[in-house]
Write an enzyme that holds these catalytic residues in place. Structure first.
Site, short mmCIF file in Angstrom:
data_model
loop_
_atom_site.label_atom_id
_atom_site.label_comp_id
_atom_site.label_asym_id
_atom_site.label_seq_id
_atom_site.Cartn_x
_atom_site.Cartn_y
_atom_site.Cartn_z
N SER A 115 0.81 -1.22 0.00
CA SER A 115 0.00 0.00 0.00
C SER A 115 0.84 1.27 0.00
CB SER A 115 -0.94 0.02 1.21
OG SER A 115 -0.19 0.03 2.42
N GLY A 141 -1.74 -4.55 0.89
CA GLY A 141 -1.81 -5.79 1.65
C GLY A 141 -0.91 -6.89 1.15
N ASN A 187 4.33 -6.45 5.51
CA ASN A 187 3.16 -7.21 5.94
C ASN A 187 3.54 -8.61 6.43
OD1 ASN A 187 1.01 -5.32 5.47
ND2 ASN A 187 1.40 -5.56 3.29
N ASP A 212 -6.48 8.48 9.46
CA ASP A 212 -6.38 7.18 10.12
C ASP A 212 -5.03 6.99 10.83
OD1 ASP A 212 -4.65 6.82 8.00
OD2 ASP A 212 -5.82 5.26 7.02
N HIS A 220 -1.58 5.90 6.81
CA HIS A 220 -0.91 6.05 5.52
C HIS A 220 -0.44 7.48 5.32
CE1 HIS A 220 -3.50 2.47 5.01
NE2 HIS A 220 -2.44 2.04 4.32
#
Length: 216
Positions: free
Chosen positions: A39, A76, A105, A186, A189
């Site tokens: 991402s 992801g 990840n 959030d 990012h």
């Protein structure tokens, strides 16, 4: 570094197919740079064209117009996912350079570092066998699984770079991780303002891999 755990951890959900291809305008580019990442390279949460990979394509148009970028990044993604889809990417794009930005990840899931390393080796070797130069982009994670795991994860990139004699960007978010205001609501990012710094972290290692323009 708690936010970083959330940042990369959030990238696991959804497996959003955000990969896009940026093609240089005007005269056709004769060389291709492929970015295989998660991402952070797919531009999650950003307007189209705002991510560091899109900014890279613009810089190449200005400085190396015989190059263009194919962004094969998916939110992801893991090293296993990248390994499984890389052959099709190589066959389609026939890149001169492959930028590998994967692994975060894996670590945040606590996956085997031996497996992650094996996947990275397979991607490096496949890229080189296809005639592409490889640039590794490293990542840091918080010590969720203990400091030994996190340090061995970070060291994995340097180990691979040394083994295969590859250029290495140690940490894509250098200069960004220290700026909480450079993250989306959030707190996960990076926002558009952070993307030029991410590009500037990559560019000094990438530029030497690009052939000089004919006639220069």
């Amino acid at each position: 570094m708690k936010w970083l755990a959330a940042a990369l951890g959030c990238a696991v959900f959804g497996m959003l197919p955000l990969a896009q291809t940026a093609v240089a305008q005007g005269a056709p580019a004769s060389h291709r740079v492929v970015v295989l990442g998660d991402s952070l390279s797919a531009g999650y949460g950003l307007a189209q064209g705002a991510g560091w990979v899109a900014l890279l394509d613009r810089r190449l148009k200005e400085r190396k117009p015989d190059y263009s970028v194919a962004n094969a990044s998916i939110s992801g993604d893991t090293t296993a996912g990248g390994r499984s889809r890389l052959p099709a990417v190589l066959a389609r794009e026939k890149p001169s350079v492959v930028i590998l930005e994967l692994g975060g990840n894996d670590a945040l899931r606590g996956l085997s570092l031996a497996s992650s390393e094996a996947n990275m080796k397979a991607m490096i070797e496949a890229s080189q066998a296809a005639g592409a130069k490889v640039l590794l982009v490293g990542m840091r994670i918080p010590p969720n699984y203990g400091p030994d795991y996190s340090e061995r994860f970070f060291a994995m990139f340097g180990k691979l770079a040394q083994q295969y004699k590859l250029p290495l960007v140690p940490f894509l978010l250098e200069g960004v991780a220290q700026r909480p205001d450079w993250f989306q609501e959030d707190r996960i990012h990076p926002i558009a303002a952070a993307q030029p710094t991410m590009l500037d972290n990559v560019w000094p290692k990438l530029e030497p891999l690009l052939k000089a323009r004919v006639g220069r």
